[in-house]
Design a protein around this motif. Structure first.
Motif, PDB file in Angstrom:
ATOM      1  N   ARG A  24       0.031  -1.362  -5.237  1.00 44.97           N
ATOM      2  CA  ARG A  24       1.314  -0.936  -5.814  1.00 44.97           C
ATOM      3  C   ARG A  24       1.771  -1.895  -6.920  1.00 44.97           C
ATOM      4  NH1 ARG A  24       4.085   3.216  -3.792  1.00 44.97           N
ATOM      5  NH2 ARG A  24       3.505   4.061  -1.739  1.00 44.97           N
ATOM      6  N   GLU A  25       1.583  -3.172  -6.725  1.00 42.49           N
ATOM      7  CA  GLU A  25       1.963  -4.141  -7.762  1.00 42.49           C
ATOM      8  C   GLU A  25       1.147  -3.918  -9.029  1.00 42.49           C
ATOM      9  OE1 GLU A  25       1.385  -7.915  -5.971  1.00 42.49           O
ATOM     10  OE2 GLU A  25       3.326  -7.929  -4.927  1.00 42.49           O
ATOM     11  N   GLY A  26      -0.144  -3.666  -8.851  1.00 38.07           N
ATOM     12  CA  GLY A  26      -0.985  -3.419 -10.016  1.00 38.07           C
ATOM     13  C   GLY A  26      -0.584  -2.160 -10.748  1.00 38.07           C
ATOM     14  N   MET A  27      -0.335  -1.074 -10.020  1.00 38.90           N
ATOM     15  CA  MET A  27       0.059   0.175 -10.673  1.00 38.90           C
ATOM     16  C   MET A  27       1.406   0.033 -11.375  1.00 38.90           C
ATOM     17  SD  MET A  27      -1.303   3.241  -8.159  1.00 38.90           S
ATOM     18  CE  MET A  27      -0.667   2.580  -6.603  1.00 38.90           C
ATOM     19  N   ALA A  28       2.312  -0.758 -10.788  1.00 37.11           N
ATOM     20  CA  ALA A  28       3.607  -0.994 -11.438  1.00 37.11           C
ATOM     21  C   ALA A  28       3.422  -1.744 -12.752  1.00 37.11           C
ATOM     22  CB  ALA A  28       4.529  -1.781 -10.497  1.00 37.11           C
ATOM     23  N   VAL A  29       2.534  -2.722 -12.757  1.00 37.57           N
ATOM     24  CA  VAL A  29       2.247  -3.459 -13.988  1.00 37.57           C
ATOM     25  C   VAL A  29       1.716  -2.520 -15.071  1.00 37.57           C
ATOM     26  CG1 VAL A  29       0.679  -5.158 -15.013  1.00 37.57           C
ATOM     27  CG2 VAL A  29       1.873  -5.684 -12.883  1.00 37.57           C
ATOM     28  N   ALA A  30       0.914  -1.550 -14.682  1.00 36.48           N
ATOM     29  CA  ALA A  30       0.336  -0.604 -15.634  1.00 36.48           C
ATOM     30  C   ALA A  30       1.306   0.496 -16.031  1.00 36.48           C
ATOM     31  CB  ALA A  30      -0.928   0.022 -15.048  1.00 36.48           C
ATOM     32  N   GLY A  31       2.529   0.503 -15.475  1.00 36.26           N
ATOM     33  CA  GLY A  31       3.541   1.448 -15.908  1.00 36.26           C
ATOM     34  C   GLY A  31       3.652   2.708 -15.085  1.00 36.26           C
ATOM     35  N   LEU A  32       2.999   2.788 -13.921  1.00 34.92           N
ATOM     36  CA  LEU A  32       3.116   3.973 -13.074  1.00 34.92           C
ATOM     37  C   LEU A  32       4.417   3.900 -12.280  1.00 34.92           C
ATOM     38  CD1 LEU A  32      -0.008   3.946 -13.710  1.00 34.92           C
ATOM     39  CD2 LEU A  32      -0.294   5.081 -11.497  1.00 34.92           C
ATOM     40  N   ASP A  33       5.182   4.975 -12.310  1.00 36.12           N
ATOM     41  CA  ASP A  33       6.422   4.991 -11.537  1.00 36.12           C
ATOM     42  C   ASP A  33       6.113   5.201 -10.057  1.00 36.12           C
ATOM     43  OD1 ASP A  33       5.878   7.731 -11.201  1.00 36.12           O
ATOM     44  OD2 ASP A  33       7.139   8.293 -12.882  1.00 36.12           O
ATOM     45  N   THR A  34       7.150   5.149  -9.221  1.00 38.37           N
ATOM     46  CA  THR A  34       6.962   5.214  -7.768  1.00 38.37           C
ATOM     47  C   THR A  34       6.321   6.520  -7.336  1.00 38.37           C
ATOM     48  OG1 THR A  34       8.890   3.780  -7.476  1.00 38.37           O
ATOM     49  CG2 THR A  34       8.137   5.022  -5.546  1.00 38.37           C
ATOM     50  N   ALA A  35       6.720   7.625  -7.941  1.00 37.00           N
ATOM     51  CA  ALA A  35       6.169   8.929  -7.551  1.00 37.00           C
ATOM     52  C   ALA A  35       4.664   8.988  -7.827  1.00 37.00           C
ATOM     53  CB  ALA A  35       6.892  10.042  -8.304  1.00 37.00           C
ATOM     54  N   ARG A  36       4.246   8.487  -8.964  1.00 39.53           N
ATOM     55  CA  ARG A  36       2.819   8.506  -9.288  1.00 39.53           C
ATOM     56  C   ARG A  36       2.051   7.523  -8.401  1.00 39.53           C
ATOM     57  NH1 ARG A  36       2.503   7.665 -15.613  1.00 39.53           N
ATOM     58  NH2 ARG A  36       0.279   8.054 -15.271  1.00 39.53           N
ATOM     59  N   GLU A  79       1.464   9.265  -5.124  1.00 39.43           N
ATOM     60  CA  GLU A  79       0.408  10.269  -5.224  1.00 39.43           C
ATOM     61  C   GLU A  79      -0.968   9.613  -5.157  1.00 39.43           C
ATOM     62  OE1 GLU A  79      -1.643  13.757  -5.551  1.00 39.43           O
ATOM     63  OE2 GLU A  79       0.495  13.421  -5.107  1.00 39.43           O
ATOM     64  N   GLN A  80      -1.141   8.505  -5.841  1.00 43.67           N
ATOM     65  CA  GLN A  80      -2.426   7.801  -5.817  1.00 43.67           C
ATOM     66  C   GLN A  80      -2.728   7.261  -4.411  1.00 43.67           C
ATOM     67  OE1 GLN A  80      -4.640   7.696  -8.191  1.00 43.67           O
ATOM     68  NE2 GLN A  80      -3.369   8.695  -9.751  1.00 43.67           N
ATOM     69  N   ILE A  81      -1.717   6.722  -3.738  1.00 45.27           N
ATOM     70  CA  ILE A  81      -1.917   6.185  -2.382  1.00 45.27           C
ATOM     71  C   ILE A  81      -2.300   7.296  -1.421  1.00 45.27           C
ATOM     72  CG2 ILE A  81      -0.763   5.063  -0.434  1.00 45.27           C
ATOM     73  CD1 ILE A  81      -1.478   3.162  -2.690  1.00 45.27           C
ATOM     74  N   ARG A  82      -1.674   8.454  -1.550  1.00 48.61           N
ATOM     75  CA  ARG A  82      -2.014   9.585  -0.672  1.00 48.61           C
ATOM     76  C   ARG A  82      -3.476   9.977  -0.848  1.00 48.61           C
ATOM     77  NH1 ARG A  82       3.295  11.468  -1.711  1.00 48.61           N
ATOM     78  NH2 ARG A  82       2.579  12.608  -3.549  1.00 48.61           N
ATOM     79  N   GLN A  83      -3.937  10.007  -2.076  1.00 46.91           N
ATOM     80  CA  GLN A  83      -5.335  10.363  -2.312  1.00 46.91           C
ATOM     81  C   GLN A  83      -6.284   9.305  -1.753  1.00 46.91           C
ATOM     82  OE1 GLN A  83      -5.793  11.111  -6.514  1.00 46.91           O
ATOM     83  NE2 GLN A  83      -4.180  12.670  -6.550  1.00 46.91           N
ATOM     84  N   LEU A  84      -5.914   8.033  -1.830  1.00 48.93           N
ATOM     85  CA  LEU A  84      -6.754   6.977  -1.278  1.00 48.93           C
ATOM     86  C   LEU A  84      -6.787   7.037   0.250  1.00 48.93           C
ATOM     87  CD1 LEU A  84      -5.841   3.922  -3.548  1.00 48.93           C
ATOM     88  CD2 LEU A  84      -7.990   5.193  -3.506  1.00 48.93           C
ATOM     89  N   ASN A  85      -5.702   7.486   0.864  1.00 50.18           N
ATOM     90  CA  ASN A  85      -5.655   7.586   2.328  1.00 50.18           C
ATOM     91  C   ASN A  85      -6.768   8.486   2.858  1.00 50.18           C
ATOM     92  OD1 ASN A  85      -3.595   5.833   2.988  1.00 50.18           O
ATOM     93  ND2 ASN A  85      -1.990   7.382   2.748  1.00 50.18           N
ATOM     94  N   ASP A  86      -7.074   9.551   2.122  1.00 53.71           N
ATOM     95  CA  ASP A  86      -8.152  10.448   2.556  1.00 53.71           C
ATOM     96  C   ASP A  86      -9.481   9.707   2.606  1.00 53.71           C
ATOM     97  OD1 ASP A  86      -6.283  12.468   2.641  1.00 53.71           O
ATOM     98  OD2 ASP A  86      -6.786  13.249   0.646  1.00 53.71           O
TER      99      ASP A  86
END
Length: 805
Positions: A622-634, A637-644
């Motif tokens: 999450r820290e990395g995605m925040a640095v890259a500019g992804l908002d919380t909703a995005r 979505e990425q975390i949900r896909q990784l959970n699978d």
């Protein structure tokens, strides 16, 4: 009542007539090319040039019939079957697949595409109005929004047929370059005439009669076909005979009659064999252009505004000047070799230069000239100098050169868009330019003479100021122009070399100026460079991680996350903190942990270890995605896909990664920067960088949408834009002047800055789309010296006696 089917039939007949008109003129055009080649060989030239021209004559006299047959066959197939979209689009932007394989297009292919694009631009530069009228009529008949991008009526289709036939006949690119001005002019005239006659034919059938037929002067293409093997090639699209497919002329002026549709007959179905490039479309492309093209194309080819002036336009203007002067001064360009300036004229030039320097000497540290020296005063003094110089000249060629250079500078000094403080420095270039023009006749014959290019580059950089922008030329730019002029004055006997030297220095200055000295652009350039660095690194990381994971059994969801998201995270962190910083190392460890966590866990201990590491891993992701500019909703979505992927690992459905392979992969991640491809080899195009909008900020607008589907000509034009030039940009509800302040590696990113600091960043493909749609246009449709040459031509057309003194 006229039905839709009748309209369609009429449109098809119009295309047949257009094709007939083209074919009817091809034999004469080929003949003219042969004659031009022979005339070029007769001209005095350097040995290397003479050898090229000798080869050209041998090639074209032998291969002209094959070139002619290839063009006729290509037109026949294009009319019968349509033009394959895949063939025309062969050189368009690469797909994601091709980018991933990092394949390169060879230089020969690029050169052919440039030849085609320039020919198409030359055609439309002359025939855009006639095409616009014809397009309106065809669109009306076919009841559609736009003519297909690959319609036979479009100039780039004819250009492709011409170039393919040229190469297919065995003629070379060097042959084309030698004849390029003549070919461009003749094909432009031919296509204009074909459009005109087709418009006339449709107008007589009451198709949009309110669109007036434009006046047109017909060319005479009835030259004999001797010595080229073209005699008896027959009808326009037929393989033999001497007829014209049943019709003898055209409607309208001169008492000619219009051909009826039946007169075209079956001649279209006979003749030369199919061209290899233009056959029946495959099922994938039949029925029109590919999705995404229709309705998008080419306002460049149809808009009423001026087209960008290419080097071929400059050659045409210079050619017209040389022909005009040559009629009055036969030896004006008798030899392309440098010649000595007569002693009397050399002394007169030196005296005039001293007087100009004293008269226009700066009176401030900033280099501003004496404000009392107004433009009318400068023009009056220019006239006096011209008369003195002519009296000192020894030959008619010198007197003609003095007159032309004086007319050029008369135009330049009356150019209101050049600020007054800069105009005097241009005035001081008159004598150095005159000395070069007298000693080097190719100043009037070549597009790329350094003296001409220097004036054009400096003019392009300053003509956006004091032109409704509310800004003035900066002190640093004024000082640099002053320095350049003084250097040129200091080395009067070095000819073109001093101009070439200071031109190179000026280009380097501009790069430094916009990056470090111009307050309006410093911040924007810095931000644009960060964007380029980040995107380049992201692509580099993606390429290397693909190699690294190529044979590793990693879940598809994890693989896509690493390529599409985490590569950008690594790049952003690396740009901000350094590739070897603790933050970047932490992001690399997170990638390794994710790969390990997503591999099969077959023991209780491994599953427990995953659960223990998971909170820290999710926090790092999450820290990395925040640095890259992804908002919380995005992020969610990425975390949900990784959970699978993690669930598959827990159930042992994922593949097992051997421990030693995992260890090797983690070590490669630690030293990833050492393995990255060179930045100069990385192409930042839209097929890899799908979204640049994350770089948008209050200080930098990143344009990711808008414009029209660009042709290859427009993509080539986008690569040719020069830093410092001014443009009018229509974007996001604002229409204002902007200056090109920065271009990235291989010109893949371009930054435009407005007078008030607005910074707008384009990727190359998007910039081409804006050029295509006419949403960004050059503030100058011609270079400064070209405009001045046309002004001189206008005056000499009225009174050429001034050339003689």
């Amino acid at each position: 009542m006229v039905t839709g089917a009748a309209f369609q039939t009429l449109a098809g007949q119009a295309r047949r007539l257009y094709t007939e008109e083209l074919v009817k003129g091809l034999a004469g055009l080929v003949q003219e090319a042969c004659e031009t080649a022979k005339r070029l060989l007769d001209k005095p030239s350097e040995h290397a040039v003479m050898m090229r021209r000798r080869d050209l004559v041998q090639h074209i006299m032998k291969l002209a019939p094959a070139w002619h047959r290839g063009m006729v066959g290509g037109l026949r197939n294009a009319l019968m079957y349509g033009v394959s979209a895949s063939r025309i689009g062969e050189f368009q932007a690469p797909s994601a697949t091709s980018v991933n394989t990092m394949s390169l297009v060879d230089d020969d292919t690029i050169e052919l595409e440039i030849m085609t694009s320039r020919l198409a631009l030359a055609m439309m530069d002359r025939a855009s109005w006639e095409f616009s009228d014809l397009r309106s009529r065809i669109v009306h008949l076919e009841q559609r929004g736009e003519v297909d991008p690959h319609d036979l009526l479009r100039a780039h289709v004819l250009a492709r047929i011409v170039v393919d036939a040229w190469r297919g006949a065995g003629l070379t690119q060097n042959d084309w370059r030698e004849l390029q001005p003549t070919l461009h002019e003749d094909f432009a005239l031919l296509v204009e005439e074909a459009y005109h006659e087709t418009n006339r034919w449709l107008m007589e059938r009451h198709v949009l009669p309110d669109v007036d037929l434009r006046p047109f002067i017909r060319r005479n293409r009835n030259a004999p076909m001797s010595n080229t093997g073209l005699t008896g090639l027959g009808g326009p699209l037929s393989g033999g005979g001497g007829g014209h497919s049943g019709h003898s002329g055209h409607s309208g002026h001169g008492g000619h009659s219009s051909p009826t549709p039946s007169q075209f007959g079956d001649s279209l179905h006979s003749g030369y064999g199919p061209s290899p490039s233009y056959g029946p479309p495959s099922s994938a492309t039949s029925g029109g252009a590919p999705r995404g093209y229709v309705g998008d194309e080419t306002r460049m080819m149809t808009r009423a505004g001026p087209l960008p002036r290419s080097s071929e336009h400059v050659e045409a203007v210079l050619g017209r000047l040389n022909r005009l002067v040559g009629r009055h001064v036969p030896n004006f360009l008798a030899s392309g070799k440098p010649r000595e300036v007569s002693p009397g004229l050399a002394r007169a030039i030196d005296t005039a230069q001293v007087g100009i320097r004293q008269r226009l000497a700066p009176n401030t540290a900033q280099g501003a000239a004496d404000v009392q020296v107004t433009t009318p005063v400068m023009l009056d003094e220019l006239h006096q100098r011209r008369q003195n110089l002519k009296r000192a000249a020894a030959t008619p060629e010198e007197r003609a050169t003095i007159e032309i250079v004086a007319l050029l500078f008369q135009s330049i000094l009356t150019e209101d868009r050049i600020p007054a403080a800069i105009r005097v420095w241009f005035a001081r270039l008159q004598m150095p330019v005159l000395r070069v023009a007298v000693g080097e006749p190719d100043f009037f014959a070549t597009v790329d003479h350094p003296a001409r290019r220097l004036i054009d580059r400096m003019g392009a950089c300053v003509m956006g100021f004091d032109s409704g922008t509310g800004t003035n030329v900066g002190e640093a730019l004024t000082k640099e122009i002053k320095r350049i002029v003084q250097v040129v004055e200091a080395y009067p006997d070095t000819g073109r070399r001093v101009f070439q030297t200071v031109l190179t220095e000026f280009e380097k200055f501009l790069e430094h100026y916009f990056k470090n000295q111009n307050e309006a652009t410093i911040k924007g350039v810095s931000l644009a460079q960060q964007v380029e660095q980040r995107e380049t690194m992201a692509i580099q990381y993606t390429i290397e991680m693909r190699r690294m994971l190529n044979e590793v059994p990693v879940q598809d969801g994890v693989r896509q996350f690493l390529f599409q998201v985490w590569a950008d995270v690594l790049a952003t962190t690396g740009v901000r903190n350094g590739a070897q910083s603790d933050q970047t190392r932490a992001m690399k460890r997170a990638a390794a942990d994710l790969i390990w966590s997503a591999s099969a866990k077959v023991t209780r201990e491994e599953r427990a270890e995953v659960i223990r590491r998971l909170p820290a891993l999710l926090k790092a992701l999450r820290e990395g995605m925040a640095v890259a500019g992804l908002d919380t909703a995005r992020q969610d979505e990425q975390i949900r896909q990784l959970n699978d992927s993690l669930a598959a690992a827990f159930t042992a459905k994922a593949a097992v990664i051997p421990h030693e392979r995992l260890q090797e992969m983690m070590e490669r991640l630690e030293t990833l920067e050492e393995l990255l491809p060179e930045a100069a080899d990385v192409a930042i195009d839209e097929s890899m960088v799908l979204d640049l909008s994350g770089h948008e900020s209050a200080d930098l607008e990143v344009i990711t949408e808008g414009g029209s589907m660009p042709t290859q000509a427009m993509i080539a034009w986008a690569r040719e834009l020069q830093v410092g030039s001014w443009y009018m940009l229509d974007c996001r509800g604002r229409n204002e002047a902007v200056q090109l302040a920065w271009q990235g590696l291989r010109k893949q990113l371009s930054l435009f800055v407005g007078p008030k600091g607005r910074c707008v960043l384009f990727q190359q493909q998007r910039l081409a789309a804006f050029l295509q749609a006419g949403l960004i246009l050059p503030a100058q449709d011609e270079a400064l010296t070209v405009r001045a040459t046309r002004s001189a031509l206008a005056k000499l057309d009225v009174d050429a006696s001034a050339l003689a003194g």
